[in-house]
Design a protein around this motif. Structure first.
Motif, mmCIF file in Angstrom:
data_model
loop_
_atom_site.group_PDB
_atom_site.id
_atom_site.type_symbol
_atom_site.label_atom_id
_atom_site.label_comp_id
_atom_site.label_asym_id
_atom_site.label_seq_id
_atom_site.Cartn_x
_atom_site.Cartn_y
_atom_site.Cartn_z
ATOM 1 N N ASN A 1 0.793 -0.983 -0.101
ATOM 2 C CA ASN A 1 -0.025 0.047 -0.017
ATOM 3 C C ASN A 1 0.999 1.153 0.067
ATOM 4 O O ASN A 1 1.490 1.520 0.987
ATOM 5 C CB ASN A 1 -0.950 -0.140 1.168
ATOM 6 C CG ASN A 1 -1.824 1.030 1.171
ATOM 7 O OD1 ASN A 1 -1.708 2.171 0.631
ATOM 8 N ND2 ASN A 1 -2.962 0.985 1.813
ATOM 9 N N SER A 2 1.143 1.849 -1.236
ATOM 10 C CA SER A 2 2.129 2.807 -1.310
ATOM 11 C C SER A 2 1.485 4.109 -0.758
ATOM 12 O O SER A 2 2.293 5.048 -0.655
ATOM 13 C CB SER A 2 2.408 3.024 -2.829
ATOM 14 O OG SER A 2 1.270 3.299 -3.482
ATOM 15 N N GLU A 3 0.251 4.225 -0.601
ATOM 16 C CA GLU A 3 -0.509 5.552 0.112
ATOM 17 C C GLU A 3 -0.105 5.379 1.647
ATOM 18 O O GLU A 3 0.395 6.562 2.187
ATOM 19 C CB GLU A 3 -1.812 5.654 -0.023
ATOM 20 C CG GLU A 3 -2.096 5.993 -1.535
ATOM 21 C CD GLU A 3 -3.372 6.366 -1.990
ATOM 22 O OE1 GLU A 3 -4.205 6.183 -1.230
ATOM 23 O OE2 GLU A 3 -3.729 6.708 -3.083
ATOM 24 N N ASN B 1 7.541 4.487 -10.141
ATOM 25 C CA ASN B 1 7.001 5.838 -10.340
ATOM 26 C C ASN B 1 6.393 6.280 -8.969
ATOM 27 O O ASN B 1 5.879 7.414 -8.983
ATOM 28 C CB ASN B 1 5.649 5.397 -10.969
ATOM 29 C CG ASN B 1 4.529 4.644 -10.308
ATOM 30 O OD1 ASN B 1 4.841 3.546 -9.861
ATOM 31 N ND2 ASN B 1 3.456 4.794 -10.297
ATOM 32 N N ILE B 2 6.941 5.630 -7.857
ATOM 33 C CA ILE B 2 6.595 6.148 -6.634
ATOM 34 C C ILE B 2 7.972 6.357 -5.927
ATOM 35 O O ILE B 2 8.834 5.359 -5.989
ATOM 36 C CB ILE B 2 5.734 5.204 -5.892
ATOM 37 C CG1 ILE B 2 4.314 5.158 -6.513
ATOM 38 C CG2 ILE B 2 5.574 5.534 -4.196
ATOM 39 C CD1 ILE B 2 3.360 3.873 -5.939
ATOM 40 N N GLY C 1 -2.701 -3.242 -7.529
ATOM 41 C CA GLY C 1 -3.413 -2.457 -6.656
ATOM 42 C C GLY C 1 -2.487 -1.690 -5.675
ATOM 43 O O GLY C 1 -2.819 -0.974 -5.035
ATOM 44 N N SER C 2 -1.404 -1.635 -5.964
ATOM 45 C CA SER C 2 -0.264 -1.197 -5.140
ATOM 46 C C SER C 2 -0.002 0.324 -5.357
ATOM 47 O O SER C 2 0.361 1.153 -4.620
ATOM 48 C CB SER C 2 1.077 -1.829 -5.171
ATOM 49 O OG SER C 2 1.763 -1.608 -6.350
ATOM 50 N N GLY C 3 -0.386 0.573 -6.527
ATOM 51 C CA GLY C 3 0.216 1.936 -7.215
ATOM 52 C C GLY C 3 1.418 1.966 -8.041
ATOM 53 O O GLY C 3 1.846 2.806 -8.529
ATOM 54 N N VAL C 4 2.124 0.841 -7.978
ATOM 55 C CA VAL C 4 3.412 0.698 -8.514
ATOM 56 C C VAL C 4 3.166 0.505 -9.936
ATOM 57 O O VAL C 4 2.363 -0.536 -10.217
ATOM 58 C CB VAL C 4 4.314 -0.269 -7.752
ATOM 59 C CG1 VAL C 4 5.684 -0.493 -8.554
ATOM 60 C CG2 VAL C 4 4.601 0.101 -6.612
ATOM 61 N N ALA C 5 3.601 1.341 -10.933
ATOM 62 C CA ALA C 5 3.370 1.044 -12.320
ATOM 63 C C ALA C 5 4.196 -0.172 -12.727
ATOM 64 O O ALA C 5 5.243 -0.353 -12.369
ATOM 65 C CB ALA C 5 3.535 2.315 -12.919
#
Lengths: 445, 445
Positions: free
Chosen positions: A84-86, A268-269, A249-253
């Protein structure tokens, strides 16, 4: 205390953790590795089969205990299942306890690697293995010993396939290589791979092209060509797929399942870094083109960069890779760098071929070496190089790599001042001759 | 018809003439060579003694007849005795007729080479030879055979001394090496030359330091230490002096007897060019410093440049040399590039030493390799490199050469992407490790 979590503890992840600790004594570092073994030299595994490596434990660079001495916490049997990158958290499944928990990071380093693709036809056969993890090596070795294996089947002819074929043969086990289409080891040009076939015939390896396993029947394999062959041991080497499912779903592209990284080795994060076989980056000499460097040298290089980036030295950055690689197959050495043949086809280029002896031609053990380069018409840069021979191949690919990396053109190869004495090279080495020929060829373009 | 005269027909001169003809079909080309043989690979001669070269004639690249087919006139037994650069003439002594004549040139290419220094103590001994010309080789070989030589004395320990010592030993002839002072093969660092002593003891070579021949008495040599030893064959390798006496009064400038050349390979006189062992030029990476490249690679490179310059392509110029060199001595390989130790001492520098295996350490035949570099404090450029080992030395010196030539610093060695597989290197090759260590060292300066 600031904390770095490393996902995956084989070469890339373990090296990144070690280097980070070296630069930064004050942060917490945890490695989660889903299997049991960490920090081993997977490239060496085929050579343990053949006996070139005598001590299995010499493949292990580090143990959890040694990491503990460096104040790096290694959790084996721990699978990171989501990111969960947020929230800057990972969900971790402890295989031993069967429980899942959440951990928090300031920096996340992704080194999940890949997994060997499975062959449906052999998935239930007890004698079928891939050679990817140290545990695979142990299983294969004990299976060979217990069953006194004399006949094996190798499916695929990538570099692992070649290395395992050589080393099984060295061990006295007959190998039948099955290739699903009509060309083996596609990393090298079709008209330069004859040495591979030659080596197979010289060493009693049986090759079957356009052939797959239909199914396994006890200790026999039934092939797509109708034959039934002995298959006491089956090893598959049919490619790798990146272990990036946990990033959904992690937000990592992702790009085709691989993790793109920038010059800081960030995804990307910005506080998530990546290295190793699951990453995708760009060619150093052709920066607009993507490349996948699923090789050990790039993993070690990225580990160093990530450690520096996290430790605050942003000047140490990633410049892309040439993809320099080499494989030994019995007496033959095969090396390439740069674009694939297919990628090179899309860039206007001309080809220079040079066949010459690897040392002064009057020396009785002088051996042929064949160098081919694909030269950008526009810039003179070597887009791709391929080198084949029995000695001195590694030297020539490394020199081409060093030269190309610094922007040297093919024409400038004439000026590379090689160390010359008759046992080593010629006063016009094959590398120099490629340059002389390229100059002549360019004048006629 | 415009005319080029070449003085000296061994490697440099013969290559320059061939390349000039290739570029320029229309001019007259004459080679004057004072001895009988032309265009032979003098570097190979020691290996014919030992048997690595089986065919003596394979040392000859070209014959006068083959040159004639290219319309190049070769006059052997013709000694150029003086040059008149105002009149564009040379005076030539024809040894066969005993007559002198004058010839006229538009371009003069000087490739006079050097001559071995003579030892007063052995000058009248019939068993004393140097190994410089093909005729020397023939004399040595027939002397060995006729006299069934079993005991030899080698005076000096330069690269020729080492190569001849190895090859006499390979032939079954015992060698006593005499070194006038207490250090052999001064091209390598005193604390890195232990392998040479080791190889001598392993192969039964006798070494006497601080020892010279006082006089020869029949088949025995009386030494400066009072000993008398068997000396059925004596080979001296105590240095070379440039053959430039004939240029006295010519107007061609000399520097300590050597011929300085500019980037066009011209001497101080614009239509007189020079190459080969008698020339002096500058370091490529330290252009303010003079260097003498009495090596085969530079001679071939200069031949190409001179041919292009005379043919009108002034864009192909000479950039200086690194002096990359390598010698084999039994199992050991010793290579250096760049400044001498003494020259490096005058430039502010720091030293990086790296000892590592030449391939993955877990491979049972991995062998030590030792790399030392002298790094300019100011620029990070490698001023000098020295590499010693039993395998992979030539690769490392060539990579360092290619990298340094293009301006790469020691720090940037970390980015040289080597072809890695366990039989060839490490994921952090010794070259990379030198870079990592240099970065650490520089941070502490």
């Amino acid at each position: 205390m600031a904390k770095a979590i490393v996902v995956g503890g084989v070469a890339g992840g373990a090296t990144a953790a070690s280097q980070l600790r070296r630069l930064n004594p004050d942060i917490e570092i945890v490695i989660y590795e889903r299997y049991d073994d960490i920090s081993y030299g997977s490239c060496g595994m085929p050579y343990y089969i053949g006996g070139d490596i005598e001590n299995r434990d010499s493949l292990m660079n580090m143990t959890p205990g040694k990491f503990m001495e460096k104040n790096i916490f290694v959790k084996t049997g721990h699978e990171v299942r989501s990111v969960n990158s947020e929230e800057n958290t990972v969900t971790v499944f402890n295989k031993n306890s069967g429980k899942e928990f959440t951990d928090t990071y300031d920096w996340l380093i992704l080194s999940p690697g890949g997994s060997p693709k499975q062959l449906e036809a052999v998935k239930d056969a007890e004698q079928a293995f891939s050679l990817h993890r140290l545990a695979d090596l142990d299983h294969i070795m004990s299976y060979i010993e217990k069953n006194n294996v004399k006949e094996s089947v190798l499916v695929g002819s990538g570099y692992i396939g070649l290395e395992v074929t050589e080393n099984l043969t060295e061990r006295g086990i007959h190998v039948t290589v099955l290739q699903h289409d009509e060309r083996i080891y596609k990393n090298i040009e079709a008209d330069m791979n004859g040495v591979l076939y030659e080596a197979m015939t010289e060493h009693g390896v049986t090759l079957k092209l356009n052939t797959e396993i239909d199914y396994v029947d006890g200790k026999q394999a039934v092939l797509s060509n109708g034959e039934t062959i002995n298959a006491e041991l089956i090893i598959t080497g049919v490619g790798i797929q990146p272990n990036t499912g946990f990033l959904n779903g992690s937000g990592v592209a992702l790009h085709n399942g691989q993790i793109p990284i920038n010059k800081n080795c960030q995804t990307n994060i910005s506080n998530i870094y990546a290295l190793g076989d699951a990453t995708i980056t760009h060619y150093q000499h052709m920066p607009a083109m993507l490349m996948q460097a699923a090789l050990a040298w790039p993993a070690h290089r990225l580990a160093h960069i990530i450690a520096n980036q996290i430790s605050g030295d942003k000047t140490i950055t990633h410049e892309g890779f040439l993809g320099t690689n080499i494989v030994k197959f019995f007496d033959y050495h095969i090396a390439t760098l740069g674009l694939s043949e297919k990628e090179a086809a899309d860039v206007p280029h001309f080809v220079v071929d040079q066949k010459q002896k690897n040392k002064s031609g009057y020396m009785k053990d002088a051996a042929p070496i064949h160098v081919r380069v694909y030269v950008s018409v526009e810039t003179g840069i070597i887009l791709r190089a391929a080198v084949v021979g029995t000695a001195g191949v590694d030297k020539r690919i490394d020199v081409l790599s060093a030269h190309t990396r610094l922007g040297g053109t093919v024409y400038d190869l004439i000026n590379i001042e090689v160390g010359y004495a008759p046992p080593f090279s010629s006063p016009k080495d094959v590398i120099n001759m490629v340059g002389y020929k390229a100059i002549e060829k360019a004048q006629k373009l």
